[in-house]
Enzyme design. Structure first.
Site, short mmCIF file in Angstrom:
data_model
loop_
_atom_site.label_atom_id
_atom_site.label_comp_id
_atom_site.label_asym_id
_atom_site.label_seq_id
_atom_site.Cartn_x
_atom_site.Cartn_y
_atom_site.Cartn_z
N ASP A 273 0.52 0.77 2.30
CA ASP A 273 1.45 0.22 1.33
C ASP A 273 2.15 -1.01 1.89
O ASP A 273 3.11 -0.90 2.64
CB ASP A 273 2.49 1.28 0.93
CG ASP A 273 3.46 0.75 -0.11
OD1 ASP A 273 3.12 -0.25 -0.79
OD2 ASP A 273 4.55 1.33 -0.26
N LYS A 280 6.90 -5.80 1.51
CA LYS A 280 7.82 -5.15 2.42
C LYS A 280 8.16 -6.06 3.60
O LYS A 280 7.38 -6.97 3.94
CB LYS A 280 7.20 -3.86 2.97
CG LYS A 280 7.05 -2.74 1.96
CD LYS A 280 6.44 -1.51 2.62
CE LYS A 280 6.29 -0.37 1.64
NZ LYS A 280 7.59 0.20 1.24
N ASP A 291 1.72 6.36 4.07
CA ASP A 291 2.15 6.50 2.69
C ASP A 291 1.20 7.39 1.87
O ASP A 291 1.36 7.50 0.66
CB ASP A 291 2.27 5.13 2.03
CG ASP A 291 3.36 5.10 0.97
OD1 ASP A 291 4.28 5.94 1.05
OD2 ASP A 291 3.29 4.24 0.07
N ARG A 354 5.09 6.19 -7.77
CA ARG A 354 5.39 6.88 -9.03
C ARG A 354 4.41 6.48 -10.14
O ARG A 354 4.17 7.25 -11.06
CB ARG A 354 6.83 6.60 -9.45
CG ARG A 354 7.14 5.14 -9.76
CD ARG A 354 8.61 4.83 -9.69
NE ARG A 354 9.07 4.84 -8.31
CZ ARG A 354 10.35 4.63 -7.96
NH1 ARG A 354 11.27 4.41 -8.89
NH2 ARG A 354 10.71 4.65 -6.69
#
Length: 496
Positions: A273, A280, A291, A354
């Site tokens: 990720d 990030k 992740d 999500r």
């Protein structure tokens, strides 16, 4: 590692090292008095000098003499006897195993009766001690090529010593349980620790196929074409920034009645990720290979459940993607149509877990599950709230949440419930779509769960945010640095 259970007197067992557990301030038990005499008073002198008192995870190594069969004795502290439980046994055993491994001592015998806790049984005691030894001495060093001979060796021979044959029979069952459970945890740890350049989504899919062949599981893998035909818009949206194609992995274990509805376990499988366009920071981005710890926990649980022959039907669902920035990546402000038909406004591409879970939870409905539990390294906010000491649990069924919390207390993987009131869902309202994928900084862990709840309203559901517990930076007790394998023992305890 060869683990045997034997009926034997610990002080008469020939072994490279005899391991005994000691409660704080309890140096005068009959066994320790006999040991002190065999050592010529060495234990008593160490106690009087303040070198050892049995404090939590305190250790004392003493070398044997002509009156003792063991070459060495390692005493490990259990801490205060009041309030002690199986977690104390795991931690003490893990401490002992690591202590000996670092000194390249590969054989040991454990006096199981010294590890007794109130209300235990020989089976549960042996299971806890074996778990501590196996998990504490786990290492991920397959890529260490230079000076490999300097690495700590694996334990080779462990004898668990009991007082009679009946206890030995019960203890063997505990050892068998622990070996199956630890195989699942080790698999999860291995998968989390693998570097990102190795574990593309197809790597996880191939691991699942191999696992299915070994354990007799059903396995289905959907690739990009099938995902597009089915309508996995949220999952494909996350995956489109990477050249590595996504996979939806489905494993089925049929241990219960043929017509019984399964329990569905859903694990976030972001193999690396980078955050996508919402990139990030560079610091600690290397740890984002973890992740997919939720996916690893699901695979490890399915393996261990099959080895334990648990009388339950399970479905494991893993949406596996890589979240990368590129010219083809989704942008903040894009709108995705999920498998459920619900549209999602993407305000932050680093809130990708999500999105893939939304499609996986929708997909789970076709199995008519009686319970659905998802695991995900979902939010940094969870680490702010709970640190690295507990997993957050939220759900739409209080009974399920209570069962999970109780299971976490039994196995040492603690959970803490956070509220999931309707007020939090209001933070996810979008002006241009059905829902947006972030609700702002306040209550980030809760609003992430509130987002998932929109896709889990048709079944009994709980969400475990393992962001703070899936990775260990320093190493402790029976959890070395790196992937912890969190979730496997918790789920197995719940399933039992």
């Amino acid at each position: 590692m060869d683990i045997k259970v034997k009926k034997a007197d610990p002080l008469k067992q020939k072994t490279p090292c005899l391991v005994l557990a000691v409660y704080e301030g309890k140096l005068a038990t009959s066994l320790l008095k006999d040991l002190d005499r065999a050592l010529g008073g060495a234990l008593g002198r160490a106690g009087r000098a303040g070198e050892f008192a049995g404090k939590h995870r305190q250790t004392l190594m003493l070398h044997g003499g002509p009156a003792l069969a063991a070459e060495r004795v390692l005493l490990v502290g259990l801490g205060k006897e009041k309030g002690s439980g199986f977690e104390h046994l795991r931690q003490a055993a893990g401490t002992a195993g690591t202590f000996l491994q670092e000194r390249k001592i590969t054989g040991l015998s454990v006096g199981l009766e010294s590890f007794a806790v109130r209300g235990d049984s020989p089976e549960r005691r042996a299971q806890a001690v074996t778990e501590g030894l196996l998990l504490g001495t786990y290492r991920f060093d397959r890529y260490r090529k230079e000076k490999a001979e300097e690495l700590p060796p694996s334990l080779k021979q462990i004898n668990l010593l009991t007082g009679d044959q009946a206890q030995a029979r019960e203890s063997r069952k505990g050892v068998e349980n622990a070996q199956a459970i630890c195989r699942g945890v080790a698999l999860a740890r291995d998968l989390v620790n693998e570097p990102g350049n190795v574990k593309a989504p197809e790597y996880l899919a191939q691991c699942a196929r191999d696992l299915a062949r070994e354990a007799g599981l059903g396995c289905t893998v959907l690739g990009p074409r099938e995902l597009e035909e089915e309508g996995f818009g949220a999952m494909l949206g996350v995956a489109q920034g990477s050249v590595r194609e996504p996979r939806l992995i489905v494993l089925e274990y049929r241990g219960g009645n043929g017509d019984a509805s399964p329990i569905a376990l859903v694990g976030k499988g972001v193999t690396f990720d980078a955050g996508g366009i919402s990139l990030k920071p560079a610091e600690k981005m290397d740890e984002m290979k973890m992740d997919m710890a939720g996916a690893a926990a699901v695979l490890g649980t399915l393996l261990a459940a099959s080895l334990l022959k648990l009388p339950v039907n399970l479905v494991g669902i893993v949406p596996a993607v890589e979240n990368m920035p590129s010219g083809s990546a989704i942008r903040p402000g894009d709108i995705l149509t999920s498998l459920s038909g619900r549209t999602i406004e993407v305000l932050n591409t680093d809130a990708e877990g999500r999105l893939i879970l939304a499609d996986a939870l929708t997909y789970a409905k076709r199995f008519n599950p009686r319970v659905v539990i998802d695991l995900a390294t979902l939010t940094g906010a969870c680490i702010i709230a709970l640190g690295h000491h507990a997993t957050a649990v939220l759900g739409n069924h209080k009974g399920l949440v209570r069962q999970l919390v109780r299971a976490g207390g039994e196995c040492g993987e603690r959970l803490w419930e956070l509220p999931l009131w309707d007020d939090y869902a209001a933070q996810l309202k979008s002006e241009v779509a059905d829902v947006k994928n972030i609700g702002g900084r306040p209550a980030g862990t809760i609003t992430a769960a509130a987002f998932l709840q929109k896709f889990a309203s048709d079944f009994t559901w709980a969400h475990l945010d393992i962001a703070g517990t899936a990775w260990e930076e320093k190493g402790r007790a029976y959890i070395p640095r790196g992937g912890t394998g969190v979730g496997v023992r918790l789920l197995l305890e719940y399933l039992k």
